[in-house]
Design a protein around this motif. Structure first.
Motif, short mmCIF file in Angstrom:
data_model
loop_
_atom_site.label_atom_id
_atom_site.label_comp_id
_atom_site.label_asym_id
_atom_site.label_seq_id
_atom_site.Cartn_x
_atom_site.Cartn_y
_atom_site.Cartn_z
N LYS A 48 -3.44 13.81 14.21
CA LYS A 48 -3.70 15.25 14.02
C LYS A 48 -3.44 15.65 12.58
CE LYS A 48 -2.70 17.10 18.61
NZ LYS A 48 -1.87 18.04 19.37
N ASP A 49 -2.33 15.19 12.04
CA ASP A 49 -1.96 15.53 10.66
C ASP A 49 -3.01 15.03 9.68
OD1 ASP A 49 0.01 16.48 8.64
OD2 ASP A 49 0.10 14.34 8.14
N LYS A 50 -3.45 13.80 9.86
CA LYS A 50 -4.45 13.23 8.94
C LYS A 50 -5.79 13.94 9.07
CE LYS A 50 -2.39 8.71 8.35
NZ LYS A 50 -2.44 7.29 8.69
N LEU A 51 -6.22 14.22 10.31
CA LEU A 51 -7.50 14.91 10.48
C LEU A 51 -7.44 16.32 9.90
CD1 LEU A 51 -10.40 14.79 11.48
CD2 LEU A 51 -9.58 15.60 13.71
N PHE A 52 -6.33 17.02 10.13
CA PHE A 52 -6.16 18.35 9.55
C PHE A 52 -6.28 18.28 8.02
CE2 PHE A 52 -3.29 21.17 7.27
CZ PHE A 52 -3.90 22.39 7.53
N LYS A 53 -5.59 17.35 7.41
CA LYS A 53 -5.60 17.24 5.95
C LYS A 53 -6.99 16.86 5.44
CE LYS A 53 -0.70 16.42 5.52
NZ LYS A 53 0.39 15.47 5.36
N PHE A 54 -7.65 15.95 6.14
CA PHE A 54 -9.00 15.56 5.73
C PHE A 54 -9.97 16.73 5.84
CE2 PHE A 54 -13.29 14.31 6.88
CZ PHE A 54 -13.66 13.69 5.70
N ILE A 66 -6.28 13.77 0.10
CA ILE A 66 -6.38 13.02 -1.16
C ILE A 66 -5.05 13.03 -1.89
CG2 ILE A 66 -7.45 13.05 -3.46
CD1 ILE A 66 -10.05 13.98 -2.05
N GLU A 67 -4.37 14.16 -1.89
CA GLU A 67 -3.07 14.25 -2.56
C GLU A 67 -2.05 13.29 -1.95
OE1 GLU A 67 -2.00 18.38 -2.31
OE2 GLU A 67 -3.66 18.98 -3.62
N GLU A 68 -2.11 13.10 -0.64
CA GLU A 68 -1.13 12.25 0.03
C GLU A 68 -1.57 10.79 0.17
OE1 GLU A 68 1.45 12.11 4.17
OE2 GLU A 68 0.54 14.00 3.53
N PHE A 69 -2.85 10.57 0.46
CA PHE A 69 -3.30 9.22 0.79
C PHE A 69 -4.32 8.64 -0.19
CE2 PHE A 69 -2.34 11.40 4.84
CZ PHE A 69 -1.28 10.59 5.27
N GLY A 70 -4.79 9.42 -1.13
CA GLY A 70 -5.84 8.96 -2.03
C GLY A 70 -7.22 9.24 -1.44
#
Length: 136
Positions: A48-54, A66-70
């Motif tokens: 959920k966190d990754k999809l929200f950020k994406f 991008i800020e967290e994972f590139g």
């Protein structure tokens, strides 16, 4: 002059959280989505966190992913998973149901839906006969 983005038009952070929550809700409850649900960890918090950020950055909001994972490099990140047309369709079933619950201009809805369909199709890395068979 400020430039508004789809992120702004959809309702910003709260709307993206709602979209992602509903998406994973449907993934959890729809028998038709059990194939893609099985690809995820039992606890969906990280997904959920990754999809929200994406999605935030993808719609023109903060580039949290991008800020967290590139760079997302979505195909590469999804390559360990067998994704065929069936998995794409399961993902889109959940996303379409979630999108239907987020109030937005119909044109924006159509544009986002089309773009997500193209993105989901791009993730296919298996021929239809090689993809996970789901129970009826």
């Amino acid at each position: 002059m400020s430039t508004e983005t789809p992120y702004d038009f959809i309702g910003g952070e709260s709307a993206i959280h709602s979209l992602v929550d509903r998406f994973y809700f449907y993934m959890d409850i729809l028998p038709e989505a059990q194939g893609i649900r099985a690809m995820h960890q039992p606890n969906l918090a990280s997904a959920k966190d990754k999809l929200f950020k994406f999605v935030s950055g993808w719609l023109g909001g903060p580039n949290l992913f991008i800020e967290e994972f590139g760079h997302p490099m979505l195909r590469m990140r999804h390559f360990p998973f067998k994704i065929g047309p069936s998995e794409r369709d399961q993902w889109m079933l959940c996303m379409n149901k979630a999108l239907a619950e987020v109030p937005m201009d119909p044109r924006l809805h159509s544009n986002i839906q089309t773009a997500l369909q193209q993105l989901a199709t791009h993730m296919i890395n298996q021929e239809p006969s090689d993809s996970i068979e789901t129970a009826s």
